[in-house]
Design a protein around this motif. Structure first.
Motif, PDB file in Angstrom:
ATOM      1  N   GLY A 232       0.795  -1.219   0.000  1.00 27.04           N
ATOM      2  CA  GLY A 232       0.000   0.000   0.000  1.00 27.04           C
ATOM      3  C   GLY A 232       0.825   1.265   0.000  1.00 27.04           C
ATOM      4  O   GLY A 232       0.263   2.362   0.067  1.00 27.04           O
ATOM      5  N   GLY A 233       2.141   1.128  -0.056  1.00 32.52           N
ATOM      6  CA  GLY A 233       3.008   2.292  -0.120  1.00 32.52           C
ATOM      7  C   GLY A 233       3.460   2.822   1.223  1.00 32.52           C
ATOM      8  O   GLY A 233       4.026   3.918   1.301  1.00 32.52           O
ATOM      9  N   ILE A 234       3.225   2.058   2.299  1.00 36.99           N
ATOM     10  CA  ILE A 234       3.649   2.481   3.626  1.00 36.99           C
ATOM     11  C   ILE A 234       5.147   2.185   3.777  1.00 36.99           C
ATOM     12  O   ILE A 234       5.617   1.109   3.415  1.00 36.99           O
ATOM     13  N   ALA A 235       5.885   3.137   4.316  1.00 34.18           N
ATOM     14  CA  ALA A 235       7.321   2.962   4.518  1.00 34.18           C
ATOM     15  C   ALA A 235       7.587   1.798   5.477  1.00 34.18           C
ATOM     16  O   ALA A 235       6.795   1.553   6.392  1.00 34.18           O
ATOM     17  N   PRO A 236       8.696   1.065   5.302  1.00 35.24           N
ATOM     18  CA  PRO A 236       8.945  -0.131   6.127  1.00 35.24           C
ATOM     19  C   PRO A 236       8.878   0.108   7.629  1.00 35.24           C
ATOM     20  O   PRO A 236       8.245  -0.669   8.348  1.00 35.24           O
ATOM     21  N   GLN A 237       9.530   1.165   8.146  1.00 36.17           N
ATOM     22  CA  GLN A 237       9.497   1.396   9.586  1.00 36.17           C
ATOM     23  C   GLN A 237       8.086   1.735  10.061  1.00 36.17           C
ATOM     24  O   GLN A 237       7.634   1.259  11.106  1.00 36.17           O
ATOM     25  N   THR A 238       7.380   2.549   9.291  1.00 35.34           N
ATOM     26  CA  THR A 238       5.999   2.896   9.644  1.00 35.34           C
ATOM     27  C   THR A 238       5.113   1.663   9.601  1.00 35.34           C
ATOM     28  O   THR A 238       4.244   1.471  10.469  1.00 35.34           O
ATOM     29  N   ALA A 239       5.317   0.807   8.603  1.00 33.40           N
ATOM     30  CA  ALA A 239       4.530  -0.424   8.493  1.00 33.40           C
ATOM     31  C   ALA A 239       4.788  -1.345   9.674  1.00 33.40           C
ATOM     32  O   ALA A 239       3.848  -1.932  10.236  1.00 33.40           O
ATOM     33  N   ALA A 240       6.053  -1.451  10.075  1.00 31.59           N
ATOM     34  CA  ALA A 240       6.403  -2.329  11.191  1.00 31.59           C
ATOM     35  C   ALA A 240       5.731  -1.877  12.482  1.00 31.59           C
ATOM     36  O   ALA A 240       5.135  -2.685  13.215  1.00 31.59           O
ATOM     37  N   TRP A 241       5.795  -0.578  12.762  1.00 30.16           N
ATOM     38  CA  TRP A 241       5.156  -0.067  13.971  1.00 30.16           C
ATOM     39  C   TRP A 241       3.636  -0.018  13.810  1.00 30.16           C
ATOM     40  O   TRP A 241       2.902  -0.093  14.794  1.00 30.16           O
ATOM     41  N   GLY A 242       3.177   0.126  12.581  1.00 31.18           N
ATOM     42  CA  GLY A 242       1.741   0.114  12.330  1.00 31.18           C
ATOM     43  C   GLY A 242       1.120  -1.228  12.683  1.00 31.18           C
ATOM     44  O   GLY A 242       0.015  -1.279  13.240  1.00 31.18           O
ATOM     45  N   ILE A 243       1.806  -2.323  12.373  1.00 32.88           N
ATOM     46  CA  ILE A 243       1.319  -3.645  12.745  1.00 32.88           C
ATOM     47  C   ILE A 243       1.175  -3.741  14.260  1.00 32.88           C
ATOM     48  O   ILE A 243       0.188  -4.259  14.786  1.00 32.88           O
ATOM     49  N   ASP A 244       2.170  -3.209  14.968  1.00 31.41           N
ATOM     50  CA  ASP A 244       2.129  -3.226  16.425  1.00 31.41           C
ATOM     51  C   ASP A 244       0.919  -2.454  16.940  1.00 31.41           C
ATOM     52  O   ASP A 244       0.197  -2.919  17.833  1.00 31.41           O
TER      53      ASP A 244
END
Length: 237
Positions: A151-163
């Motif tokens: 979806g175009g989310i940056a890797p670090q943002t995606a990682a914390w987003g899952i959390d």
């Protein structure tokens, strides 16, 4: 050489640990003790009595055996908790990442997690207390990460987003399970809560004015709102 519990837990993943001493004896038990049998007995107990009732002793009793027999297959209560969450996750449909509908895909996964947890009151407490480390739990986080990246989310943002997403789902379902264990006369209805807020003293002007807004919506409407809010925040970052 005997392995440590940590080594057994890391090595097993989904594989059965065989122990001849734990095999059923003729005339005592119709079915052998297996990891799957332990998981099913534990989930049945939680579904009937809630997660606080879950102990190794209670599971052993349900299987008509002693607690020691369980430890040939499950390292400890924490190991059992992780197996239970992993089993629930195997029943969640994980779509192939599609950039065109990534928000719908993530929302669907979160909704399925919610519904699985609500089938077993309080079990999300087990998910809150453990970091994902077996294949079943990692399978879900792997797919969530892939969908957010698509979806175009940056890797670090995606990682914390899952959390953030999983913490919210866990907390949301735990709150509902705790409310379900509370005396119904103690927890006010939305109408009663609205009346109480509207009749607060002048020290609470905004709460009085917006009592209807503060008490509006069903639980699941609020759930959908919060998931959308988190996804909007991921996009902004």
């Amino acid at each position: 050489m005997a392995s440590t519990p940590r080594q057994r837990r890391a090595a097993r993943h989904h594989q059965e640990v065989s122990d001849p001493s734990a095999a059923p004896k003729r005339g005592r038990r119709a079915k052998p003790i297996t990891v799957d049998a332990i998981i099913e007995a534990a989930l049945d107990l939680v579904a009937r009595e809630g997660y606080p009732a879950l102990t190794m002793r209670r599971v052993a009793t349900a299987l008509e055996t002693g607690s020691a027999s369980l430890y040939a297959h499950v390292v400890n209560k924490n190991d059992l908790d992780e197996l239970l969450i992993g089993r629930l996750y195997t029943e969640i449909d994980l779509p192939d990442p599609d950039p065109a509908v990534w928000r719908e895909q993530i929302t669907s996964i979160c909704t399925q997690m919610r519904d699985q947890y609500l089938r077993y009151p309080g079990i999300s407490r087990a998910a809150l207390a453990a970091a994902p480390s077996n294949n079943d739990t990692l399978r879900l986080s792997e797919r969530m990460l892939a969908i957010l990246l698509a979806g175009g989310i940056a890797p670090q943002t995606a990682a914390w987003g899952i959390d953030a997403l999983t913490l919210y789902v866990n907390a949301y379902t735990l709150e509902l399970s705790l409310l379900g264990q509370t005396d119904g006369d103690w927890v006010p209805s939305p109408d009663e809560m609205r009346r109480r807020l509207a009749n607060l003293p002048d020290a609470f002007p905004q709460t009085r004015r917006y009592a209807a807004e503060l008490t509006s919506g069903t639980d699941h409407e609020r759930f959908d709102f919060t998931i959308e809010l988190i996804l909007d925040g991921l996009l902004r970052r």
